[in-house]
Design an enzyme around this catalytic site. Structure first.
Site, PDB file in Angstrom:
ATOM      1  N   GLU A 207      10.520  -9.484  -4.683  1.00 63.34           N
ATOM      2  CA  GLU A 207      11.003  -8.274  -4.016  1.00 63.34           C
ATOM      3  C   GLU A 207      12.495  -8.381  -3.715  1.00 63.34           C
ATOM      4  O   GLU A 207      13.243  -7.408  -3.866  1.00 63.34           O
ATOM      5  CB  GLU A 207      10.218  -8.043  -2.725  1.00 63.34           C
ATOM      6  CG  GLU A 207       8.791  -7.579  -2.954  1.00 63.34           C
ATOM      7  CD  GLU A 207       7.948  -7.548  -1.697  1.00 63.34           C
ATOM      8  OE1 GLU A 207       6.879  -6.908  -1.728  1.00 63.34           O
ATOM      9  OE2 GLU A 207       8.347  -8.164  -0.693  1.00 63.34           O
TER      10      GLU A 207
ATOM     11  N   SER B 264       0.802  -1.223   0.000  1.00 62.77           N
ATOM     12  CA  SER B 264       0.000   0.000   0.000  1.00 62.77           C
ATOM     13  C   SER B 264       0.833   1.270   0.000  1.00 62.77           C
ATOM     14  O   SER B 264       0.404   2.294  -0.544  1.00 62.77           O
ATOM     15  CB  SER B 264      -0.938  -0.003   1.210  1.00 62.77           C
ATOM     16  OG  SER B 264      -0.218  -0.176   2.424  1.00 62.77           O
TER      17      SER B 264
ATOM     18  N   ASP C 241      10.640   0.033  -2.068  1.00 60.92           N
ATOM     19  CA  ASP C 241       9.713  -0.979  -1.571  1.00 60.92           C
ATOM     20  C   ASP C 241       9.323  -0.668  -0.132  1.00 60.92           C
ATOM     21  O   ASP C 241       9.970   0.147   0.539  1.00 60.92           O
ATOM     22  CB  ASP C 241      10.365  -2.360  -1.654  1.00 60.92           C
ATOM     23  CG  ASP C 241       9.352  -3.499  -1.739  1.00 60.92           C
ATOM     24  OD1 ASP C 241       8.139  -3.254  -1.549  1.00 60.92           O
ATOM     25  OD2 ASP C 241       9.784  -4.646  -1.998  1.00 60.92           O
TER      26      ASP C 241
END
EC number: 5.3.1.6
Length: 224
Positions: free
Chosen positions: A107, A31, A85
């Site tokens: 990631e 988010s 990130d």
């Protein structure tokens, strides 16, 4: 928008200013990253910013395409200029727990591929010691029962992450074991121990990878 969402938006927009024309950008997940992607899209539309991104998840790819960010992949790009990130926990040494969104493997790939790895979080993610957030571990479905049993010997009781009563399947076709160690005083040691178990694809421990952490606090943005 609640206070936490405002902090996420603020740090996401701050991180977007670190992206310069011509950069190859690793796009994380979650988010907070959403706001960074939105901000990059606005710069592309208004300022003609020219970048290419590699997304860490299918959801991130959707957000990037909606924002107008051109995407590429590792068949065309060998190195990234910057990866941005989020994180589930950040400790005093800037070690991380990631994987709450089940995208930890990709990631970690885009983090390792980047010259600069920037983490964006709100202050709730800052901890003294990792472990309160259950450590996600991506594993092969074929042997997940045995893998979970081996991990349990290290001091936790892993649980299989589910989605609507079925095992959650990652973008790579694997499963996630959530491992509640409670406290991880030696994350590098634990990371090596878990990764030595056959069936483990990757852990959510990110050790000595971060170059910058941008933290949204109540009254300001702190960069460390």
């Amino acid at each position: 928008m609640n206070e936490q969402d405002k902090l996420k938006k603020a740090v996401g927009e701050k991180a977007a200013t670190m992206v310069k024309d011509g950069m190859k950008v690793g796009l994380g997940s979650g988010s907070t990253v959403y706001w960074m992607i939105r901000s990059l899209g606005e710069r592309i539309q208004k300022d003609g910013l020219k970048i290419e991104g590699i997304p860490s998840s299918n959801q991130t790819a959707i957000w990037a395409e909606e924002a107008g960010i051109p995407l590429t992949d590792f068949s065309h790009v060998k190195e990234l200029d910057i990866t941005i990130d989020g994180a589930d926990e950040v400790d005093a040494n800037n070690h991380l727990i990631k994987g709450g969104g089940a995208a930890l493997f990709r990631e970690k790939v885009i983090a390792q591929a980047a010259k600069e790895f920037v983490i964006i979080v709100d202050q709730s993610k800052i901890v003294d010691t990792l472990g309160e957030f259950s450590l996600p571990v991506e594993v092969l479905p074929f042997s997940w029962h045995r893998t979970a049993n081996e991990i349990s010997k290290l001091g936790c009781v892993p649980t299989l992450r589910v989605n609507e009563e079925e095992p959650l399947v990652t973008d790579n076709g694997n499963y996630i074991l959530d491992c509640p160690f409670k406290v991880i005083p030696f994350p590098d040691k634990l990371n090596k121990e878990i990764k030595s178990i056959v069936g483990v694809i990757e852990t959510g421990l990110f050790i000595d990878m971060v170059t910058t952490v941008i933290v949204g606090e109540k009254d300001n943005i702190n960069i460390k």
